[in-house]
Design an enzyme around this catalytic site. Sequence first.
Site, PDB file in Angstrom:
ATOM      1  CE  LYS A 257     -49.575 -26.375  45.936  1.00  0.00           C
ATOM      2  NZ  LYS A 257     -50.378 -27.463  46.727  1.00  0.00           N
TER       3      LYS A 257
ATOM      4  CE  LYS B  79     -39.391 -32.465  45.764  1.00  0.00           C
ATOM      5  NZ  LYS B  79     -40.386 -32.103  46.733  1.00  0.00           N
TER       6      LYS B  79
ATOM      7  CE  LYS C  14     -45.430 -37.761  35.618  1.00  0.00           C
ATOM      8  NZ  LYS C  14     -46.376 -38.485  35.559  1.00  0.00           N
TER       9      LYS C  14
END
Length: 329
Positions: free
Chosen positions: A111, A191, A194
Amino acid sequence: MKTLFTGIQPTGNLHIGNYFGAVKNWITMQYDYKTYVCIVDLHAITIAYDPGDMQEKIFNLALNLYACGIDKEKTTLFVQSEVPGHADLTWMFNTVTPLGELERMTQFKDKSRHNNKNVNVGLLDYPVLQAADILIYKAEVVPVGEDQVQHIELTREIARHFNSRYGKIFPECEAYLTETPRVMGIDGETKMSKSRNNTIGLLESREDVWKKLAGAKTDPARIRRNDPGNPAKCNIFSYHKLVTLKEEKKEIVHGCKTAKIGCVDCKKKLLKNLFQVLDPIQDRYGKLILEKKAIIEILESNAAKCRQTAGNTIVEAKEKMGLKPIWKI
Ligand code: SF4
């Protein structure tokens, strides 16, 4: 009955990756466990987001979850920020969590790389909040995918550190690894997500889903109609594995390998089988959206129930930590 806790980010409407990768399992498990499903809005704010549509996303997610089959009687579905105890316990846990453990978390590293303009403390502290989410309800079972196992191990470690320093309160929870393979996006490359814009939404129309399937890649070996293919190399077949019955799947494997079935027919079969799952979800969603007030009442009453349970754990933790005021002893 053991307690199960799981969380989901408020991303609005769900897609088939969410459903087959996680939600379907929760629906099965809710009958065997005292189940908490938490819409983790406090986790969601650790990366860039739009405050203006947060509430709509939270509410829509709740509708989606109920439409999928989360049972209002069996599962306590609630919004994380409605229960302040999660943040309180996070702070207490921060004091027993070694910094090095947080810095080595794979998800923190990923992240931080993707949000390099906003590497905030929340990103680092994310697993501690996750530990507080789980342990504030003394949950023993946490259904997760492989990528979350490291966080569950840290949760166990935090429980151990707290218990050995202040006295035993928290159980060492177990990660319940879900069997479903990760659902690939319609692009077949990553994967389903959105953020990658490669999803098939649970509420999408048959026409829209067909447009996506029709344009989706298949086994590249099937250049002409008569070329045999290999379902193991085809993303469309990975979706068949989720929704198509055994016998029909066998026919598809044989038909693909012998070129007896064309890719268009194979995709049409997938569309039909996929909508055997999506039709009832969409029907239920259509009814739930008319019961907005009742759903809000359930979410509010669930949050009140959670505040009570979480509050009891906070009192217990404070007592152990010597934070109970002398005039209350
Ligand atoms: Fe894929 Fe089906 Fe075409 Fe085989 S027939 S390549 S499984 S879409």
